[in-house]
Design a protein around this motif. Structure first.
Motif, PDB file in Angstrom:
ATOM      1  N   ARG A  12      72.089  43.700  61.212  1.00  0.00           N
ATOM      2  CA  ARG A  12      70.885  44.450  61.557  1.00  0.00           C
ATOM      3  C   ARG A  12      70.692  45.671  60.664  1.00  0.00           C
ATOM      4  O   ARG A  12      69.621  46.253  60.623  1.00  0.00           O
ATOM      5  CB  ARG A  12      70.984  44.887  63.016  1.00  0.00           C
ATOM      6  CG  ARG A  12      71.126  43.729  63.944  1.00  0.00           C
ATOM      7  CD  ARG A  12      71.391  44.211  65.326  1.00  0.00           C
ATOM      8  NE  ARG A  12      71.468  43.064  66.223  1.00  0.00           N
ATOM      9  CZ  ARG A  12      72.082  43.069  67.365  1.00  0.00           C
ATOM     10  NH1 ARG A  12      72.679  44.156  67.782  1.00  0.00           N
ATOM     11  NH2 ARG A  12      72.109  42.002  68.114  1.00  0.00           N
ATOM     12  N   ILE A  13      71.727  46.086  59.954  1.00  0.00           N
ATOM     13  CA  ILE A  13      71.698  47.317  59.180  1.00  0.00           C
ATOM     14  C   ILE A  13      71.034  47.116  57.822  1.00  0.00           C
ATOM     15  O   ILE A  13      70.396  48.006  57.291  1.00  0.00           O
ATOM     16  CB  ILE A  13      73.135  47.831  58.961  1.00  0.00           C
ATOM     17  CG1 ILE A  13      73.788  48.041  60.302  1.00  0.00           C
ATOM     18  CG2 ILE A  13      73.165  49.091  58.138  1.00  0.00           C
ATOM     19  CD1 ILE A  13      75.268  48.193  60.198  1.00  0.00           C
ATOM     20  N   ILE A  14      71.155  45.922  57.265  1.00  0.00           N
ATOM     21  CA  ILE A  14      70.795  45.661  55.874  1.00  0.00           C
ATOM     22  C   ILE A  14      69.291  45.745  55.614  1.00  0.00           C
ATOM     23  O   ILE A  14      68.877  45.918  54.486  1.00  0.00           O
ATOM     24  CB  ILE A  14      71.349  44.273  55.454  1.00  0.00           C
ATOM     25  CG1 ILE A  14      72.854  44.282  55.644  1.00  0.00           C
ATOM     26  CG2 ILE A  14      70.977  43.918  54.043  1.00  0.00           C
ATOM     27  CD1 ILE A  14      73.497  42.938  55.537  1.00  0.00           C
ATOM     28  N   ASP A  23      64.506  49.608  65.005  1.00  0.00           N
ATOM     29  CA  ASP A  23      64.410  49.993  66.412  1.00  0.00           C
ATOM     30  C   ASP A  23      65.721  50.611  66.894  1.00  0.00           C
ATOM     31  O   ASP A  23      66.716  50.664  66.165  1.00  0.00           O
ATOM     32  CB  ASP A  23      63.989  48.809  67.282  1.00  0.00           C
ATOM     33  CG  ASP A  23      65.028  47.704  67.353  1.00  0.00           C
ATOM     34  OD1 ASP A  23      66.103  47.865  66.736  1.00  0.00           O
ATOM     35  OD2 ASP A  23      64.772  46.694  68.004  1.00  0.00           O
ATOM     36  N   LEU A  24      65.730  51.088  68.130  1.00  0.00           N
ATOM     37  CA  LEU A  24      66.873  51.813  68.675  1.00  0.00           C
ATOM     38  C   LEU A  24      68.157  50.996  68.654  1.00  0.00           C
ATOM     39  O   LEU A  24      69.215  51.493  68.271  1.00  0.00           O
ATOM     40  CB  LEU A  24      66.565  52.247  70.112  1.00  0.00           C
ATOM     41  CG  LEU A  24      67.705  52.917  70.855  1.00  0.00           C
ATOM     42  CD1 LEU A  24      68.091  54.217  70.177  1.00  0.00           C
ATOM     43  CD2 LEU A  24      67.323  53.160  72.291  1.00  0.00           C
ATOM     44  N   ALA A  29      73.503  50.023  66.385  1.00  0.00           N
ATOM     45  CA  ALA A  29      74.420  49.103  65.711  1.00  0.00           C
ATOM     46  C   ALA A  29      74.854  49.667  64.359  1.00  0.00           C
ATOM     47  O   ALA A  29      76.025  49.584  63.982  1.00  0.00           O
ATOM     48  CB  ALA A  29      73.770  47.735  65.527  1.00  0.00           C
ATOM     49  N   ALA A  30      73.912  50.283  63.649  1.00  0.00           N
ATOM     50  CA  ALA A  30      74.218  50.872  62.347  1.00  0.00           C
ATOM     51  C   ALA A  30      75.190  52.033  62.486  1.00  0.00           C
ATOM     52  O   ALA A  30      76.145  52.154  61.716  1.00  0.00           O
ATOM     53  CB  ALA A  30      72.930  51.331  61.676  1.00  0.00           C
ATOM     54  N   LYS A  34      79.027  51.728  60.944  1.00  0.00           N
ATOM     55  CA  LYS A  34      79.353  52.617  59.834  1.00  0.00           C
ATOM     56  C   LYS A  34      80.777  53.184  59.944  1.00  0.00           C
ATOM     57  O   LYS A  34      81.427  53.430  58.945  1.00  0.00           O
ATOM     58  CB  LYS A  34      78.325  53.762  59.813  1.00  0.00           C
ATOM     59  CG  LYS A  34      78.385  54.633  58.602  1.00  0.00           C
ATOM     60  CD  LYS A  34      77.184  55.560  58.468  1.00  0.00           C
ATOM     61  CE  LYS A  34      76.867  56.312  59.735  1.00  0.00           C
ATOM     62  NZ  LYS A  34      75.810  57.313  59.552  1.00  0.00           N
ATOM     63  N   LYS A  35      81.271  53.354  61.161  1.00  0.00           N
ATOM     64  CA  LYS A  35      82.572  54.002  61.349  1.00  0.00           C
ATOM     65  C   LYS A  35      83.678  53.058  61.805  1.00  0.00           C
ATOM     66  O   LYS A  35      84.743  53.490  62.191  1.00  0.00           O
ATOM     67  CB  LYS A  35      82.437  55.129  62.382  1.00  0.00           C
ATOM     68  CG  LYS A  35      81.606  56.289  61.890  1.00  0.00           C
ATOM     69  CD  LYS A  35      81.666  57.417  62.870  1.00  0.00           C
ATOM     70  CE  LYS A  35      80.872  58.606  62.393  1.00  0.00           C
ATOM     71  NZ  LYS A  35      80.928  59.714  63.357  1.00  0.00           N
TER      72      LYS A  35
END
Length: 161
Positions: A12-14, A23-24, A29-30, A34-35
């Motif tokens: 979903r991040i790409i 969206d939220l 998810a991003a 990321k961590k």
């Protein structure tokens, strides 16, 4: 190690760098993806953990537990009155494949808490069976060995005489 759930979470991040126009759910998810570090056991470790070994994330001014967030993102809502159980027994893990929605009773039974360990015992400390007629239950619901209890009572009587 199952990379499929991680792919679903990170796919979903790409869409757009900078997380603009997502969206939220995708922003969440991003932020989580990321961590995340994946360790040798397949556990997903998220940033730092709290004193209770649970990872947390701030969402709209509310502190949320990351394992609950990843469970919801991948599996959907957590049923009412259910808890999220770590099948890997690592509280800091947020891998959705290691998480399972269970009743509080089952979650406790699977844990290594004192009550769970004692529930799994089938003999007392002196080796007597904790089953059938040899068990009595206290008012608090705890099991006691009748043979050991009889020895304790006899000893107390002798001391009092």
């Amino acid at each position: 190690m199952n990379q499929l759930a991680f792919k679903r979470l990170t796919s979903r991040i790409i869409k757009q760098p900078g997380i603009i126009g997502l969206d939220l759910e995708e922003k969440l998810a991003a932020a989580v993806a990321k961590k995340i570090r994946i360790d040798a056991t397949g556990c997903w470790r998220y940033g730092r953990v709290s004193a209770q070994n649970y990872a947390r994330i701030m969402v709209f001014g509310r502190m949320l537990l990351v394992h609950r967030v990843t469970y919801i993102l991948v599996h959907g809502p957590i049923p009412e009155s259910y808890q999220i159980d770590h099948l890997c027994n690592v509280p800091g893990c947020c891998n959705p494949d290691h998480l399972n929605a269970t009743t509080p009773k089952l979650n406790n039974a699977r844990s290594n808490s004192r009550s769970a360990v004692n529930t799994r015992k089938n003999t007392c400390i002196r080796g007597h069976p904790l089953s059938g007629d040899n068990v009595r239950y206290t008012r608090q619901g705890q099991r006691q060995c009748r043979q050991c209890d009889a020895v304790r009572r006899r000893s107390l009587k002798e001391r009092q005489a």
